[in-house]
Design a protein around this motif. Structure first.
Motif, mmCIF file in Angstrom:
data_model
loop_
_atom_site.group_PDB
_atom_site.id
_atom_site.type_symbol
_atom_site.label_atom_id
_atom_site.label_comp_id
_atom_site.label_asym_id
_atom_site.label_seq_id
_atom_site.Cartn_x
_atom_site.Cartn_y
_atom_site.Cartn_z
ATOM 1 N N GLN A 54 62.977 38.081 -14.149
ATOM 2 C CA GLN A 54 61.636 38.759 -14.018
ATOM 3 C C GLN A 54 60.480 37.513 -13.776
ATOM 4 N N LEU A 55 60.999 36.429 -14.174
ATOM 5 C CA LEU A 55 60.041 35.170 -14.093
ATOM 6 C C LEU A 55 60.470 34.077 -13.017
ATOM 7 N N SER A 56 61.423 34.531 -12.346
ATOM 8 C CA SER A 56 62.156 33.777 -11.470
ATOM 9 C C SER A 56 61.018 33.370 -10.416
ATOM 10 N N THR A 57 61.363 32.004 -9.956
ATOM 11 C CA THR A 57 60.448 31.580 -8.581
ATOM 12 C C THR A 57 60.556 32.444 -7.771
ATOM 13 N N LEU B 115 57.399 29.625 -4.106
ATOM 14 C CA LEU B 115 58.268 29.254 -2.646
ATOM 15 C C LEU B 115 57.218 29.959 -1.461
ATOM 16 N N ARG B 116 57.313 29.268 -0.480
ATOM 17 C CA ARG B 116 56.171 29.790 0.552
ATOM 18 C C ARG B 116 56.596 30.988 1.397
ATOM 19 N N SER C 49 53.643 33.630 -3.995
ATOM 20 C CA SER C 49 53.267 32.456 -3.503
ATOM 21 C C SER C 49 51.916 32.302 -4.000
ATOM 22 N N LEU C 50 51.412 31.218 -4.437
ATOM 23 C CA LEU C 50 50.348 30.826 -4.978
ATOM 24 C C LEU C 50 49.637 29.726 -3.691
ATOM 25 N N TRP C 51 50.479 29.284 -2.936
ATOM 26 C CA TRP C 51 49.924 28.086 -1.946
ATOM 27 C C TRP C 51 48.644 28.423 -1.342
#
Length: 268
Positions: A191-194, A124-125, A199-201
């Motif tokens: 722990q691995l929730s979005t 997510l941004r 953010s990798l954008w």
């Protein structure tokens, strides 16, 4: 096969022999390494496939000092990849596993030769979006821990999985999901929730690996995300699987295998 890192003992399904190019295959939430077995069996004459159960899933167990952040769990997977690597190693990740695979491709590019990202996103941004998602996933984790069967029913009733629910393999998939331990799954969901994924954008423009994004035609949200990723990500392409939804690698195994092998052969 088991590999113990500094935080986990990873249970890893394997197929193929030594001396072959490797594929590191990361499953989605509620899944396990077994989810890739059909694909790996078809690839084992050309590739050595390594299919770990991700933290909280299958037979992988956490050590007392197991890390809890998305970034640190990705680091544990990088540590595992180093241990198994005997030659070129390709990343394949679906959904949650795809988010981890994309993080690995962008932060540990020297470990890998390519990346196949299936039905996934760079996160997510904004922090506001991530905060809302954390709250939502934390509530889901509580529901999962309190009533696992009810959680599974609600999870697979989401529109995201409509085409999977109508697939002949769905009863088998659902039964396999019941093999998981809800007490271990609930922390993994948090722990691995979005919402807890960085953010990798902005990092997509730094991509150094040949990358393909696979999305299902009916999974319109992720089709649009893939379009945006390809526009930002050097050396990448997108392939849309016709008449498929989020679980395209299950819904059309034949086409998935064909597109995966074509991509791997092209970059070899």
């Amino acid at each position: 096969m088991k590999i113990t890192t500094s935080g986990y003992t990873f249970h890893i399904d394997t197929a193929g022999g030594t001396g072959m190019p490797c594929i590191f295959m990361l499953h989605g939430f509620l899944g396990s390494g077994k989810d890739w077995r059909h694909c790996a069996d078809k690839l084992q004459n050309r590739y050595a496939c390594f299919m770990p159960d991700l933290p909280g899933h299958g037979a992988t167990t956490a050590l007392d000092n197991a890390p809890h952040t998305f970034e640190d769990i990705a680091g544990q997977l990088a540590e595992t990849a180093i241990r198994i690597r005997t030659g070129p190693i390709h990343l394949v990740g679906y959904s949650m596993g795809g988010r981890l695979a994309l993080y690995l491709a962008l932060h540990y590019p020297n470990l890998f030769n390519s990346a196949v990202i299936v039905s996934s996103s760079p996160g997510l941004r904004t922090e506001e979006e991530r905060a809302r998602r954390r709250e939502s996933d934390d509530r889901l984790a509580e529901r999962l821990n309190d009533d696992f069967e009810g959680f599974l029913e609600e999870w697979y009733n989401m529109p995201l999985f409509e085409s999977l629910r109508n697939h002949s393999l769905f009863p088998e998939i659902l039964e396999r999901r019941r093999e998981n331990n809800p007490a271990a799954l609930a922390p993994a969901l948090r722990q691995l929730s979005t919402g807890r994924q960085p953010s990798l954008w902005d990092k997509l423009t730094e991509n150094k690996l040949p990358t393909v994004f696979f999305m299902g035609e009916k999974d319109t949200k992720y089709v649009e995300i893939a379009r945006q990723m390809v526009n930002l990500c050097p050396d990448s392409e997108q392939f849309i699987f016709p008449d498929c939804g989020h679980t395209l690698h299950i819904e059309n195994r034949h086409l998935f295998l064909n597109r995966l092998t074509a991509f791997l052969q092209h970059i070899s």
